[in-house]
Design an enzyme around this catalytic site. Sequence first.
Site, PDB file in Angstrom:
ATOM      1  N   TYR A 248       1.337  -2.597  14.348  1.00 38.30           N
ATOM      2  CA  TYR A 248       1.112  -2.407  13.653  1.00 38.30           C
ATOM      3  C   TYR A 248       1.123  -2.500  12.410  1.00 38.30           C
ATOM      4  CZ  TYR A 248       0.416   2.619  11.970  1.00 38.30           C
ATOM      5  OH  TYR A 248       0.401   3.906  10.849  1.00 38.30           O
ATOM      6  N   SER A 249       0.204  -2.826  11.490  1.00 34.41           N
ATOM      7  CA  SER A 249       0.202  -3.792  10.763  1.00 34.41           C
ATOM      8  C   SER A 249      -0.929  -2.989   9.473  1.00 34.41           C
ATOM      9  CB  SER A 249      -0.236  -5.225  10.439  1.00 34.41           C
ATOM     10  OG  SER A 249       0.125  -5.588   9.413  1.00 34.41           O
ATOM     11  N   ASN A 250      -0.187  -2.652   8.161  1.00 35.38           N
ATOM     12  CA  ASN A 250      -0.444  -1.942   6.883  1.00 35.38           C
ATOM     13  C   ASN A 250      -1.939  -2.756   6.270  1.00 35.38           C
ATOM     14  OD1 ASN A 250       0.298   1.042   7.064  1.00 35.38           O
ATOM     15  ND2 ASN A 250       2.400   0.036   5.900  1.00 35.38           N
TER      16      ASN A 250
ATOM     17  N   SER B 200       0.323   7.727   6.614  1.00 38.07           N
ATOM     18  CA  SER B 200      -0.460   6.943   7.440  1.00 38.07           C
ATOM     19  C   SER B 200      -1.619   7.790   8.419  1.00 38.07           C
ATOM     20  CB  SER B 200       0.192   5.886   8.566  1.00 38.07           C
ATOM     21  OG  SER B 200       1.120   4.560   7.833  1.00 38.07           O
TER      22      SER B 200
ATOM     23  N   GLY C 266       1.924  10.867  10.457  1.00 41.15           N
ATOM     24  CA  GLY C 266       1.964   9.699   8.994  1.00 41.15           C
ATOM     25  C   GLY C 266       3.134  10.081   8.098  1.00 41.15           C
TER      26      GLY C 266
END
Length: 388
Positions: free
Chosen positions: A193-195, A87, A329
Amino acid sequence: MKTPSSLAVVTALAATLLAGASTPAASAAGQDRPELRKAIQAFVDAGFTGVQVRVHDQQGEWAGSAGVRKLGQSAKPPTNGSFWAGSVIKPFTATLVLQLVADGEIALDAPVAGYLPEYELDRRITVRMLLQHTSGLFNYTGEYYDDGTVVPGIPATGDAWLPNRFRSYQPEELVRLALSKPPRFEPGTDHNYSNTNYTLALLLIEKVTGRPYAEQLQRRILRPLGMSGTMAAGTRTRLPGPHAHGYYQKEDTVVDISRQNLSLLAGAGDLIATTQDLATFSSALNDGRLLPAALLAEMRKPHPKMGYGLGLYVQDLGPGCGTVYQHNGSPPHGYGALMYSSPDGRTTLTGSVTWVDSATRGPAKDFQKLLNELVQEVFCDGPAKPAP
């Protein structure tokens, strides 16, 4: 191909550490920093297989490593080897979007649906909401609710991920899966938090520029800064050049997972990098070389719930330490990446850790404590004081 049992792995690791790999290697680029050597050795003592760290500060540059590059061998991790950075790509993606805002190609508070009508997004979702994780969109790698409810998505962790670790995904496929699920909340009313947000940001960049994301990353950030060791991984499954190995343990079998496919995190977690390159990017971003001052200020405005700006965490380390801008990340398993900077970009901390991961995350349970100690060594004046 199966690897030795967990007992054999632990024995091999202990032997290599006792043979000398436990002594952190310091780079000739700077003077000896015993406090930093001690802080990175603590990761190995806690069970991580390897760690590489780079610090730029008023004392100059220091790079060091501890542990082993590969189980059963004595070589230390390279101090500037490549690694899966996960990330850490989110600040890169956010920077590309904000550069397009600066160019007048994108409006930060415009509906994303206006640029990507084919996905029939809620028109209340703005570009800013994608970058700050306030869109409410379902995370395609699964959602974990406060009451313990889990809504699964694409297997991205645990035993279910292991046999699928080489599968390739298309960004459109990821987004459409997310949109097939109910949103977590109404746009702009909360933070999660969302990809999915950053894969949509990738598609936004490609739609507006008419060019692939990886090409825009090279043209706008990597090439101008001379970051030759960084790339969007796409469907690539091998790390280039010297690198440390990460592992996953399932029952008594330990699998080398230094090869994996991060296309399941397109624009959100598919970065390959080095400690030097991350230091270069973090410094350039925070000293104003990549964005106009007004947009850098927007990037640094934190949402009150989690301190997340537009692709950056804003972290107050307390008295004697000040504020840092960071984004760490981790791809699905075996690797972790660090990227921290002072507000002026003059002090940076970057790094990577590897370990034998598992469904229960193994030594990763100690990661935050060890990381806090390392960050305090770099950014605080003197020993950190316990909170009152």
